[in-house]
Design a protein around this motif. Structure first.
Motif, PDB file in Angstrom:
ATOM      1  N   VAL A  15     -12.359   8.979   4.462  1.00 49.20           N
ATOM      2  CA  VAL A  15     -12.269   9.288   5.924  1.00 49.20           C
ATOM      3  C   VAL A  15     -10.919   9.964   6.394  1.00 49.20           C
ATOM      4  N   CYS A  16     -11.299  11.225   7.017  1.00 49.09           N
ATOM      5  CA  CYS A  16     -10.235  12.054   7.389  1.00 49.09           C
ATOM      6  C   CYS A  16      -9.989  11.961   8.909  1.00 49.09           C
ATOM      7  N   THR A  17      -8.972  11.795   9.437  1.00 47.06           N
ATOM      8  CA  THR A  17      -8.710  11.618  10.893  1.00 47.06           C
ATOM      9  C   THR A  17      -8.051  12.807  11.278  1.00 47.06           C
ATOM     10  N   LYS A  18      -8.442  13.284  12.530  1.00 45.94           N
ATOM     11  CA  LYS A  18      -7.756  14.416  13.114  1.00 45.94           C
ATOM     12  C   LYS A  18      -6.897  13.784  14.087  1.00 45.94           C
ATOM     13  N   SER A  37       0.976  -1.159   0.069  1.00 48.22           N
ATOM     14  CA  SER A  37       0.068  -0.142   0.246  1.00 48.22           C
ATOM     15  C   SER A  37       0.893   1.181  -0.062  1.00 48.22           C
ATOM     16  N   LEU A  38       0.256   2.357  -0.028  1.00 42.21           N
ATOM     17  CA  LEU A  38       1.095   3.674  -0.464  1.00 42.21           C
ATOM     18  C   LEU A  38       0.681   4.686   0.436  1.00 42.21           C
ATOM     19  N   LEU A  39       1.767   5.108   1.108  1.00 42.86           N
ATOM     20  CA  LEU A  39       1.355   6.611   1.953  1.00 42.86           C
ATOM     21  C   LEU A  39       2.025   7.531   1.398  1.00 42.86           C
ATOM     22  N   MET A  40       1.341   8.597   1.335  1.00 42.71           N
ATOM     23  CA  MET A  40       1.654   9.788   0.501  1.00 42.71           C
ATOM     24  C   MET A  40       1.847  11.076   1.341  1.00 42.71           C
ATOM     25  N   LEU A  41       2.864  11.904   1.017  1.00 45.30           N
ATOM     26  CA  LEU A  41       3.157  13.062   1.769  1.00 45.30           C
ATOM     27  C   LEU A  41       2.501  14.544   0.997  1.00 45.30           C
ATOM     28  N   SER A  42       1.972  15.640   1.599  1.00 49.03           N
ATOM     29  CA  SER A  42       1.668  16.738   0.934  1.00 49.03           C
ATOM     30  C   SER A  42       2.683  17.781   1.095  1.00 49.03           C
ATOM     31  N   ARG A  43       2.718  18.580   0.105  1.00 54.61           N
ATOM     32  CA  ARG A  43       3.830  19.633   0.076  1.00 54.61           C
ATOM     33  C   ARG A  43       3.661  20.838   1.134  1.00 54.61           C
ATOM     34  N   ASN A  44       2.422  21.152   1.631  1.00 56.16           N
ATOM     35  CA  ASN A  44       2.138  22.293   2.347  1.00 56.16           C
ATOM     36  C   ASN A  44       1.327  21.899   3.835  1.00 56.16           C
ATOM     37  N   TYR A  45       1.053  20.587   3.898  1.00 51.76           N
ATOM     38  CA  TYR A  45       0.478  20.245   4.833  1.00 51.76           C
ATOM     39  C   TYR A  45       0.905  19.034   5.779  1.00 51.76           C
ATOM     40  N   ASN A  46       0.481  18.761   7.104  1.00 46.33           N
ATOM     41  CA  ASN A  46       1.214  17.791   7.649  1.00 46.33           C
ATOM     42  C   ASN A  46       0.580  16.486   7.660  1.00 46.33           C
ATOM     43  N   TYR A  47      -0.506  16.308   7.074  1.00 45.98           N
ATOM     44  CA  TYR A  47      -1.382  15.184   7.079  1.00 45.98           C
ATOM     45  C   TYR A  47      -0.657  14.184   6.223  1.00 45.98           C
ATOM     46  N   LYS A  48      -0.860  12.882   6.337  1.00 45.73           N
ATOM     47  CA  LYS A  48      -0.485  11.681   5.370  1.00 45.73           C
ATOM     48  C   LYS A  48      -1.636  11.355   4.357  1.00 45.73           C
ATOM     49  N   ILE A  49      -1.504  10.876   3.431  1.00 41.13           N
ATOM     50  CA  ILE A  49      -2.553  10.267   2.645  1.00 41.13           C
ATOM     51  C   ILE A  49      -2.515   8.922   2.327  1.00 41.13           C
ATOM     52  N   ASP A  50      -3.500   8.154   3.128  1.00 38.39           N
ATOM     53  CA  ASP A  50      -3.332   6.572   2.747  1.00 38.39           C
ATOM     54  C   ASP A  50      -3.997   6.177   1.590  1.00 38.39           C
ATOM     55  N   PHE A  51      -3.391   5.979   0.670  1.00 42.24           N
ATOM     56  CA  PHE A  51      -3.760   5.706  -0.710  1.00 42.24           C
ATOM     57  C   PHE A  51      -4.090   4.274  -0.858  1.00 42.24           C
ATOM     58  N   GLY A  52      -3.604   3.362  -0.137  1.00 45.66           N
ATOM     59  CA  GLY A  52      -3.854   2.202  -0.458  1.00 45.66           C
ATOM     60  C   GLY A  52      -3.068   1.483  -1.656  1.00 45.66           C
ATOM     61  N   TYR A  91      -6.116  17.739  10.184  1.00 47.45           N
ATOM     62  CA  TYR A  91      -5.999  16.243   9.693  1.00 47.45           C
ATOM     63  C   TYR A  91      -4.708  15.738   9.931  1.00 47.45           C
ATOM     64  N   LYS A  92      -4.658  14.555  10.362  1.00 43.17           N
ATOM     65  CA  LYS A  92      -3.438  13.491  10.353  1.00 43.17           C
ATOM     66  C   LYS A  92      -3.329  12.705   9.398  1.00 43.17           C
ATOM     67  N   ILE A  93      -4.565  12.149   8.989  1.00 43.24           N
ATOM     68  CA  ILE A  93      -4.501  11.019   7.936  1.00 43.24           C
ATOM     69  C   ILE A  93      -5.832  11.362   7.264  1.00 43.24           C
ATOM     70  N   ILE A  94      -5.726  11.264   5.817  1.00 47.82           N
ATOM     71  CA  ILE A  94      -6.873  11.304   4.793  1.00 47.82           C
ATOM     72  C   ILE A  94      -6.703   9.864   4.365  1.00 47.82           C
ATOM     73  N   ASP A  95      -7.681   9.212   4.347  1.00 47.29           N
ATOM     74  CA  ASP A  95      -7.880   7.809   3.819  1.00 47.29           C
ATOM     75  C   ASP A  95      -8.451   7.582   2.552  1.00 47.29           C
ATOM     76  N   LEU A  96      -7.773   7.228   1.530  1.00 40.96           N
ATOM     77  CA  LEU A  96      -8.600   6.879   0.191  1.00 40.96           C
ATOM     78  C   LEU A  96      -8.508   5.641  -0.216  1.00 40.96           C
ATOM     79  N   ARG A  97      -8.524   4.875   0.819  1.00 39.42           N
ATOM     80  CA  ARG A  97      -8.292   3.167   0.180  1.00 39.42           C
ATOM     81  C   ARG A  97      -9.586   2.775  -0.520  1.00 39.42           C
ATOM     82  N   PHE A  98     -10.915   3.545   0.157  1.00 38.69           N
ATOM     83  CA  PHE A  98     -12.064   3.104  -0.406  1.00 38.69           C
ATOM     84  C   PHE A  98     -12.713   4.047  -1.304  1.00 38.69           C
TER      85      PHE A  98
END
Length: 240
Positions: A237-240, A182-197, A225-232
């Motif tokens: 699902v956005c987790t704070k 699975s893939l975990l992505m990083l954003s340029r200007n924000y601290n959250y991670k993107i759980d891409f699956g 947000y800490k996690i933006i979950d895109l797996r589905f």
């Protein structure tokens, strides 16, 4: 007494004269030296390979272009030689009527940079590996984690989509490959991670991400947000 057909004789003489002049001109043209070399880069503006490198390949270890006869050139060979250069995707080589050897060169387009221990390399738009350049460093997503060479082909579509999308290209700066692929992505200007699956249904997941991003920008919730979950693909699902 036979009569000569002067019309046919004149026609034969004219054709013979034209053939002679063409042969003479062609032979004289082939024996001429090249005047210079002209190299044109098209497509990618990044100078991964420079003019000096291409020039050396074209003159094949000779001192300069003026020492080469036009009839000694094998243009197909020169094209093949350029195309084996690791930074070049495609080239076209020809000689102009004024004796200039011209090369039109399209460089490869990197879409991601892989870090695998001490080894680092790009993958290009076609999913092929591409070495780093001493001339230029591409601003592309950095890929780390559980990497193997097969990943470059498997992830090519994902990185092409990021490269071709102005928003994603600006926003996604890093991708970590997890042990389960699975893939975990990083954003340029924000601290959250993107759980891409896993790298499936890529366009649908990115469309969901852009929709959530646009909405969150309006209510200023992105920094929470800490996690933006895109797996589905049917929900985000956005987790704070």
């Amino acid at each position: 007494m036979k009569h000569f057909n002067w019309t046919n004789i004149r026609l034969i003489l004219m054709l013979a004269t034209v053939a002679f002049l063409f042969s003479f001109t062609s032979n004289r043209n082939n024996n001429r030296k090249l005047k210079k070399i002209s190299i044109v880069f098209v497509g990618n503006d990044a100078p991964f390979v420079d003019q000096e490198t291409v020039n050396k390949l074209l003159i094949e270890n000779k001192k300069d272009a003026q020492s080469i006869n036009k009839d000694k050139l094998d243009l197909n060979k020169l094209e093949s030689l350029l195309n084996t250069q690791e930074m070049i995707e495609k080239s076209e080589v020809f000689v102009s009527v004024d004796g200039v050897l011209k090369a039109v060169v399209k460089q490869k387009t990197p879409v991601a940079r892989f870090f695998d221990g001490d080894d680092s390399f790009y993958i290009d738009y076609e999913g092929n590996t591409m070495p780093l350049s001493t001339n230029f460093t591409a601003r592309v997503p950095i890929v780390s984690g559980e990497i193997n060479r097969k990943d470059s082909k498997d992830l090519a579509e994902l990185f092409r989509i990021i490269h071709d999308d102005a928003f994603l290209k600006k926003n996604i700066i890093g991708v970590q490959i997890m042990p389960n692929r699975s893939l975990l992505m990083l954003s340029r200007n924000y601290n959250y991670k993107i759980d891409f699956g896993r790298a499936i249904k890529i366009k649908a997941k990115f469309n969901n991400y852009k929709a959530v991003f646009q909405k969150a920008v309006l209510d200023s919730s992105l920094n929470k947000y800490k996690i933006i979950d895109l797996r589905f693909t049917h929900q985000v699902v956005c987790t704070k």
